[in-house]
Design a protein around this motif. Structure first.
Motif, mmCIF file in Angstrom:
data_model
loop_
_atom_site.group_PDB
_atom_site.id
_atom_site.type_symbol
_atom_site.label_atom_id
_atom_site.label_comp_id
_atom_site.label_asym_id
_atom_site.label_seq_id
_atom_site.Cartn_x
_atom_site.Cartn_y
_atom_site.Cartn_z
ATOM 1 N N ARG A 139 2.145 12.197 1.274
ATOM 2 C CA ARG A 139 3.561 11.991 0.938
ATOM 3 C C ARG A 139 3.930 10.512 0.988
ATOM 4 O O ARG A 139 4.670 10.015 0.131
ATOM 5 N N ILE A 140 3.435 9.815 2.005
ATOM 6 C CA ILE A 140 3.752 8.391 2.147
ATOM 7 C C ILE A 140 3.202 7.606 0.959
ATOM 8 O O ILE A 140 3.892 6.737 0.403
ATOM 9 N N LYS A 141 1.983 7.886 0.556
ATOM 10 C CA LYS A 141 1.407 7.191 -0.587
ATOM 11 C C LYS A 141 2.154 7.516 -1.868
ATOM 12 O O LYS A 141 2.345 6.655 -2.736
ATOM 13 N N ARG A 142 2.625 8.758 -1.991
ATOM 14 C CA ARG A 142 3.322 9.167 -3.209
ATOM 15 C C ARG A 142 4.670 8.462 -3.346
ATOM 16 O O ARG A 142 5.069 8.100 -4.451
ATOM 17 N N ARG A 143 5.374 8.241 -2.224
ATOM 18 C CA ARG A 143 6.682 7.602 -2.353
ATOM 19 C C ARG A 143 6.579 6.087 -2.509
ATOM 20 O O ARG A 143 7.533 5.446 -2.948
ATOM 21 N N GLY A 144 5.439 5.498 -2.177
ATOM 22 C CA GLY A 144 5.159 4.116 -2.543
ATOM 23 C C GLY A 144 6.042 3.056 -1.911
ATOM 24 O O GLY A 144 6.300 2.019 -2.525
ATOM 25 N N SER A 145 6.488 3.277 -0.690
ATOM 26 C CA SER A 145 7.310 2.270 -0.018
ATOM 27 C C SER A 145 6.462 1.053 0.345
ATOM 28 O O SER A 145 5.355 1.178 0.865
ATOM 29 N N ILE A 146 6.985 -0.135 0.065
ATOM 30 C CA ILE A 146 6.237 -1.365 0.303
ATOM 31 C C ILE A 146 5.879 -1.520 1.774
ATOM 32 O O ILE A 146 4.748 -1.855 2.131
ATOM 33 N N TYR A 147 6.848 -1.270 2.666
ATOM 34 C CA TYR A 147 6.580 -1.523 4.073
ATOM 35 C C TYR A 147 5.685 -0.456 4.711
ATOM 36 O O TYR A 147 5.235 -0.620 5.844
#
Length: 217
Positions: A139-147
């Motif tokens: 999920r974290i990789k899918r949402r692609g947040s820079i930080y």
């Protein structure tokens, strides 16, 4: 009916569990106030995920001060006047401090914490979201947040263990432990409505939503 019984609902869980989207949906559906974490405002967070040993303490102190500011105007009285949903607990700060800081840093953090005496109203209900570290990472990789780009599965595994241990001992409010592995509270109305139904049916101080719940010990 939910807000009469639980005027302050806090949603917790590790990174990627779905806290914010569920909090937003619940606040919209229940027509109540919404209090969200603001991790994007922390100038140390991206550096922390690249170099945790160096940036853990400033990252944690920034979050502590931010959360104190967020909770400062909130009391039980105004929550009962205007119910609220949040996507974090103040106690999360202690959880992350113990998890991320070295022993000397944690000792310093504790001295600062005790001097500041942060206060927040206790929630009337906590929704604790769980998912496997693999699902959280996906999920974290899918949402692609820079930080969040440097978060690893190993970090999420250890963090999930900390959450499990924390809520094993948590007794300040009723808790519904939700396995969010295959549930989509952001986009699936049926999943969201089923959760609301289970909350309405709660009769004990600790209940589980999903008979296939896994504990990551």
């Amino acid at each position: 009916m939910i807000l009469k019984k639980y005027p302050y609902i806090a949603i917790e869980g590790p990174i990627g569990a779905g806290k914010t989207s569920l909090a937003q949906n619940m606040a919209n559906y229940l027509e109540c106030a919404l209090l969200l974490e603001r991790p994007e405002e922390n100038p140390f967070l991206e550096k922390f995920y690249s170099n945790r040993a160096r940036y853990a303490l400033p990252t944690q102190l920034f979050f502590l001060l931010q959360r104190i500011d967020q909770f400062q105007p909130i009391t039980h009285a105004n929550i009962h006047a205007r119910p609220m949903v949040s996507d974090f607990l103040l106690e999360k700060d202690q959880l992350f401090a113990r998890f991320t800081l070295s022993e000397p840093e944690y000792a310093l953090y504790q001295k600062i914490y005790q001097q500041m005496k942060p206060q927040a109203p206790s929630p009337d209900l906590v929704i604790y979201l769980q998912a496997s570290p693999e699902k959280l990472y996906e999920r974290i990789k899918r949402r692609g947040s820079i930080y969040e780009k440097n978060i690893t599965e190993e970090y999420l595994y250890r963090l999930s263990n900390c959450y499990t241990q924390f809520f094993h001992q948590y007794e300040k409010a009723p808790v519904i432990i939700v396995n969010s592995e295959n549930l989509n509270f952001a986009n699936n109305t049926a999943d969201f409505n089923l959760l609301l139904q289970r909350i309405n049916q709660m009769r004990s101080a600790r209940e589980y939503f999903n008979c296939g719940l896994k504990e990551y010990l």
